[in-house]
Design a protein around this motif. Structure first.
Motif, short mmCIF file in Angstrom:
data_model
loop_
_atom_site.label_atom_id
_atom_site.label_comp_id
_atom_site.label_asym_id
_atom_site.label_seq_id
_atom_site.Cartn_x
_atom_site.Cartn_y
_atom_site.Cartn_z
N ILE A 1 28.57 103.98 81.44
CA ILE A 1 29.79 103.60 82.15
C ILE A 1 29.91 104.44 83.41
N MET A 2 30.07 103.76 84.51
CA MET A 2 30.26 104.43 85.80
C MET A 2 31.65 104.11 86.33
N PRO A 3 32.29 105.06 87.03
CA PRO A 3 31.75 106.32 87.54
C PRO A 3 31.88 107.51 86.58
N THR A 4 32.31 107.29 85.36
CA THR A 4 32.52 108.43 84.45
C THR A 4 31.19 109.01 83.95
N GLU A 5 30.10 108.25 84.06
CA GLU A 5 28.77 108.65 83.58
C GLU A 5 28.73 108.85 82.06
N PHE A 6 29.68 108.25 81.37
CA PHE A 6 29.66 108.29 79.90
C PHE A 6 28.51 107.42 79.40
N GLU A 7 27.80 107.91 78.37
CA GLU A 7 26.67 107.17 77.82
C GLU A 7 26.68 107.25 76.30
N THR A 8 26.41 106.13 75.66
CA THR A 8 26.36 106.09 74.20
C THR A 8 25.34 105.05 73.77
N THR A 9 24.85 105.17 72.54
CA THR A 9 23.81 104.26 72.06
C THR A 9 24.19 103.64 70.73
N VAL A 10 23.60 102.49 70.46
CA VAL A 10 23.71 101.82 69.18
C VAL A 10 22.29 101.47 68.73
N THR A 11 21.98 101.70 67.47
CA THR A 11 20.65 101.34 66.96
C THR A 11 20.81 100.31 65.84
N TYR A 12 19.78 99.49 65.65
CA TYR A 12 19.82 98.40 64.68
C TYR A 12 18.53 98.41 63.86
N GLU A 13 18.67 98.09 62.55
CA GLU A 13 17.51 97.98 61.68
C GLU A 13 17.56 96.64 60.94
N TYR A 14 16.39 96.12 60.57
CA TYR A 14 16.29 94.78 60.00
C TYR A 14 15.35 94.77 58.79
N THR A 15 15.40 93.65 58.07
CA THR A 15 14.43 93.38 57.03
C THR A 15 14.09 91.90 57.10
N LYS A 16 12.98 91.53 56.46
CA LYS A 16 12.57 90.13 56.40
C LYS A 16 12.50 89.67 54.95
N ARG A 17 12.97 88.44 54.71
CA ARG A 17 12.96 87.88 53.35
C ARG A 17 12.46 86.44 53.38
#
Length: 277
Positions: free
Chosen positions: A261-277
């Motif tokens: 996010i600019m101009p605040t320079e805030f940064e965050t992440t989201v991660t995702y995991e999966y499976t197959k059936r």
């Protein structure tokens, strides 16, 4: 003068190109060897075909981790989403379990347990299986109600208290591909407070397919949003630019999203995991 050698017969060609059986020192029968080679060729082709066979298993989201905590998605033996468990960073656990479904397989009731307290959700849909109402109850008493309405290129939903007072209103507009082009936020006095414009989407797969309608945040479109701008309308005129960077697995599903996010320079992440059936 050298004599011109006559052309070889087919049997002579076979005898000159087929290896010698070293067990008895005599040439093996040509037809027998050709049969072996044909069988070997067939085996190799079949093995190659099996190795390259398309994986028909379906992908399911199993885990989502962000700054707020971790969400686990649990499925029943029929691969239908059975429950969602969220563990906040402070250790608080919230579990939502789905129990009743309509003919289209969409949930009509779920139970939420958090810190020993239980609430229920009742979902209603229109003839197109679009969500039109959610009623949240605490100890059989209505806590809040969310009402949804649609046009050809927009969706609006409003939250109301148990007494019917407006808590807030959201209006989303969509482009021709079904992506959210923008949305506006209104407060309890129905006054516009924020305006968000979504400027770019990619062509990869979206997380939207893993959520039931009542858990899908409307800005989760068919394709993933890469850029948006948020403007505070009341209480200031600041404009913030949200840039999303996605990473994907070989099947095209996002494995990580980084928001800056600019101009605040805030940064965050989201991660995702999966499976197959």
């Amino acid at each position: 003068m050298l004599q011109k050698q006559p052309p070889l017969l087919q049997t002579e060609v076979a005898a000159n190109t087929i290896p010698i059986n070293m067990k008895n020192g005599k040439p093996m029968n040509a037809i027998k060897i050709l049969s072996i080679l044909m069988c070997l060729s067939t085996f190799i082709c079949c093995k190659k075909s099996n190795d390259q066979q398309h994986d028909n298993r379906k992908t399911y989201l199993t885990k989502l981790t962000n700054i707020n905590g971790t969400t686990i998605f649990n499925y029943n033996p029929e691969n239908k989403l059975a429950s969602i468990t969220f563990t906040a960073t402070d250790g608080t656990i919230t579990t939502q379990t789905y129990s009743d479904f309509n003919a289209a397989g969409l949930p009509t009731k779920s139970t939420i347990v958090q810190a020993g307290e239980t609430t229920t959700k009742e979902m209603e849909y229109d003839g197109q299986n679009r969500l039109v109402k959610i009623t949240v109850r605490e100890a059989d008493a209505i806590y809040k109600t969310s009402v949804y309405s649609y046009t050809s290129n927009s969706m609006e939903y409003s939250n109301y208290s148990s007494s019917g007072s407006l808590w807030g209103r959201f209006v989303y507009t969509f482009d021709v591909k079904g992506n959210v082009s923008g949305y506006t936020v209104y407060n309890s006095s129905n006054v516009l407070t924020e305006r968000i414009t979504c400027n770019a989407y990619d062509d990869k797969k979206s997380l939207k397919e893993f959520y039931y309608h009542e858990d899908t945040r409307p800005f989760m479109s068919f394709n993933n949003n890469n850029l948006s701008e948020m403007q505070s309308v009341s209480g200031g005129t600041e404009t913030y630019t949200h840039t999303y960077t996605h990473e994907y697995n070989q099947d095209g599903y996002p494995t990580k999203r980084t928001l800056r996010i600019m101009p605040t320079e805030f940064e965050t992440t989201v991660t995702y995991e999966y499976t197959k059936r």
